[in-house]
Design an enzyme around this catalytic site. Structure first.
Site, short mmCIF file in Angstrom:
data_model
loop_
_atom_site.label_atom_id
_atom_site.label_comp_id
_atom_site.label_asym_id
_atom_site.label_seq_id
_atom_site.Cartn_x
_atom_site.Cartn_y
_atom_site.Cartn_z
N ASP A 32 0.78 -6.91 3.04
CA ASP A 32 1.88 -7.83 3.38
C ASP A 32 2.62 -8.21 2.10
OD1 ASP A 32 3.41 -9.56 5.18
OD2 ASP A 32 2.49 -11.22 4.12
N SER A 33 3.82 -8.73 2.27
CA SER A 33 4.58 -9.20 1.12
C SER A 33 3.85 -10.36 0.42
CB SER A 33 5.97 -9.67 1.56
OG SER A 33 5.82 -10.72 2.50
N TYR A 64 10.05 -10.85 1.27
CA TYR A 64 10.81 -9.61 1.46
C TYR A 64 11.98 -9.82 2.44
CZ TYR A 64 7.18 -6.41 -0.47
OH TYR A 64 6.30 -5.71 -1.26
N GLY A 65 11.88 -10.90 3.25
CA GLY A 65 12.74 -11.09 4.42
C GLY A 65 14.23 -10.91 4.20
N CYS A 95 3.15 -6.53 8.03
CA CYS A 95 4.38 -7.25 7.68
C CYS A 95 5.48 -6.65 8.55
CB CYS A 95 4.67 -7.05 6.20
SG CYS A 95 6.25 -7.71 5.66
N ASN A 96 6.12 -7.50 9.35
CA ASN A 96 7.17 -6.98 10.24
C ASN A 96 8.38 -6.47 9.47
OD1 ASN A 96 6.51 -7.88 13.29
ND2 ASN A 96 5.63 -9.31 11.85
N THR A 97 8.73 -7.18 8.40
CA THR A 97 9.90 -6.79 7.62
C THR A 97 9.69 -5.40 7.04
OG1 THR A 97 10.06 -9.14 7.05
CG2 THR A 97 11.47 -7.62 5.82
N GLU A 180 5.26 -20.09 2.29
CA GLU A 180 4.73 -19.60 1.00
C GLU A 180 4.59 -20.74 0.00
OE1 GLU A 180 4.23 -16.18 -0.58
OE2 GLU A 180 3.77 -15.58 1.48
N CYS A 214 6.78 -12.30 12.85
CA CYS A 214 6.59 -12.37 11.40
C CYS A 214 5.17 -12.90 11.21
CB CYS A 214 7.60 -13.32 10.76
SG CYS A 214 7.22 -13.67 9.03
N THR A 215 4.41 -12.23 10.37
CA THR A 215 2.99 -12.56 10.26
C THR A 215 2.73 -13.90 9.55
OG1 THR A 215 2.84 -11.15 8.30
CG2 THR A 215 2.24 -10.17 10.41
N HIS A 216 3.76 -14.48 8.97
CA HIS A 216 3.62 -15.82 8.39
C HIS A 216 3.69 -16.92 9.45
CE1 HIS A 216 4.47 -13.86 4.56
NE2 HIS A 216 4.29 -15.00 3.93
N1 DGL Z 1 5.20 -11.64 6.75
C1 DGL Z 1 6.36 -10.84 6.72
C2 DGL Z 1 6.73 -10.37 8.10
O1 DGL Z 1 5.87 -10.26 8.97
C3 DGL Z 1 7.62 -11.36 6.08
C4 DGL Z 1 7.54 -12.25 4.97
C5 DGL Z 1 8.64 -12.08 3.96
O2 DGL Z 1 9.78 -12.45 4.20
O3 DGL Z 1 8.26 -11.58 2.91
O4 DGL Z 1 7.87 -10.10 8.36
#
Ligand code: DGL
Length: 295
Positions: A32-33, A64-65, A95-97, A180, A214-216
């Protein structure tokens, strides 16, 4: 009488034993990011505890978003190469992004040149495969980063499995930075939770299911539910991805048999291990001890 031959046993000191274990280790890589992938890894580790795992959080370059396609692809590929160097036969992009922006190019263009025997999988497809089963109205909301929403990946993937389902998407650019920074319990978080949920629900009153794409975002689950009527089902990805992985491993014994199974996990972060260890518990549910990964 049978002749007994003496076999000289090699001397194994602690260092060579460690090296031997390291080289024998063929873990599943989880990427993940930053911390978000830990919410998915928590479910994977609970369902499949016997495998070895390596988690990499690219915290130094998160989030990363809002980053460009090229940048997310470059960072993700770099981390996938690290996993391969560490012996992983299989990498999960939790990570979805990165799944939206980098996975397909890595699978189609890079994997054949890197190693055809290894696999890289993401989190969007397993979620798209089941999300249509949760809705009665046929209207599903997807919450994600700007990158995930703009890629339109969810709409395209869900349509393949549930052509009758309408997808409404909402980007929540402030959520990952708040999470974060450890601000997910703050009043500012409340403000931004309300803002994006109102914007999503304004798109259709029929939405009865919302996927946290988004996994966050599971860190905001309580606040999200508090801002929505109880008739709306909010779905996090962790268990979905874990069950999809278990199913994948059952269908692909050629990959499954290559994964080492000591039940050991190593955590790496591209930023400060101390910070990572202090923040990770809330995502993973357990204390972790990470090492720095220099990219
Ligand atoms: N956790 C990441 C996701 O599932 C995104 C987090 C990010 O923006 O870095 O998209």
């Amino acid at each position: 009488m049978k002749k007994i031959s003496m076999v000289r046993m090699p001397v194994i000191n602690r260092h060579s034993l460690f090296l031997r274990q390291m080289s024998a280790s063929r873990p599943i890589g989880i990427f993940d990011s930053g911390y978000g992938g830990l919410t998915v890894f928590k479910s994977i580790a609970a369902l499949l505890p016997h495998y070895d795992y390596i988690y990499i959080g690219d915290n130094a370059r998160a989030p990363y978003g809002n980053r460009s396609f090229e940048t997310v692809y470059e960072y993700t590929l770099q981390c996938v190469e690290e996993f391969f160097k560490m012996g992983c036969p299989l990498v999960i992009i939790a990570c979805n992004t990165a799944s939206a922006k980098a996975l397909r190019t890595i699978q189609q263009n890079d994997l054949p040149g890197l190693d055809q025997g290894r696999r890289v999988l993401g989190v969007i497809r397993p979620s798209a495969e089941v999300i249509g089963n949760y809705t009665k109205t046929g209207s599903v909301g997807i919450l994600g980063t700007v990158g995930t929403v703009e890629s339109n990946s969810y709409k395209l993937e869900v349509e393949k499995f549930f052509p009758q389902v309408h997808i409404y998407q909402q980007a929540c650019p402030m959520w990952v930075p708040l999470i974060e920074e450890g601000e997910y319990n703050s009043e500012s978080a409340d403000l931004y939770v309300k803002k994006y949920l109102d914007e999503l629900m304004a798109q259709s009153p029929d939405i009865d299911t919302i996927l946290l794409g988004c996994t966050h975002y599971p860190l905001l689950m309580d606040k999200i539910k508090r801002h929505l009527p109880s008739s709306i089902t909010v779905v996090a990805q962790g268990d979905i991805v874990a069950h999809s992985l278990a199913d994948y491993l059952q269908r692909h014994p050629e990959i499954e048999q290559r994964i080492s199974r000591e039940g050991e996990t190593r955590f790496y972060t591209t930023d400060s291990p101390e910070d990572f260890d202090n923040h990770a518990t809330i995502f993973f549910g357990k204390q972790v001890r990470s090492q720095h990964l220099h990219l």
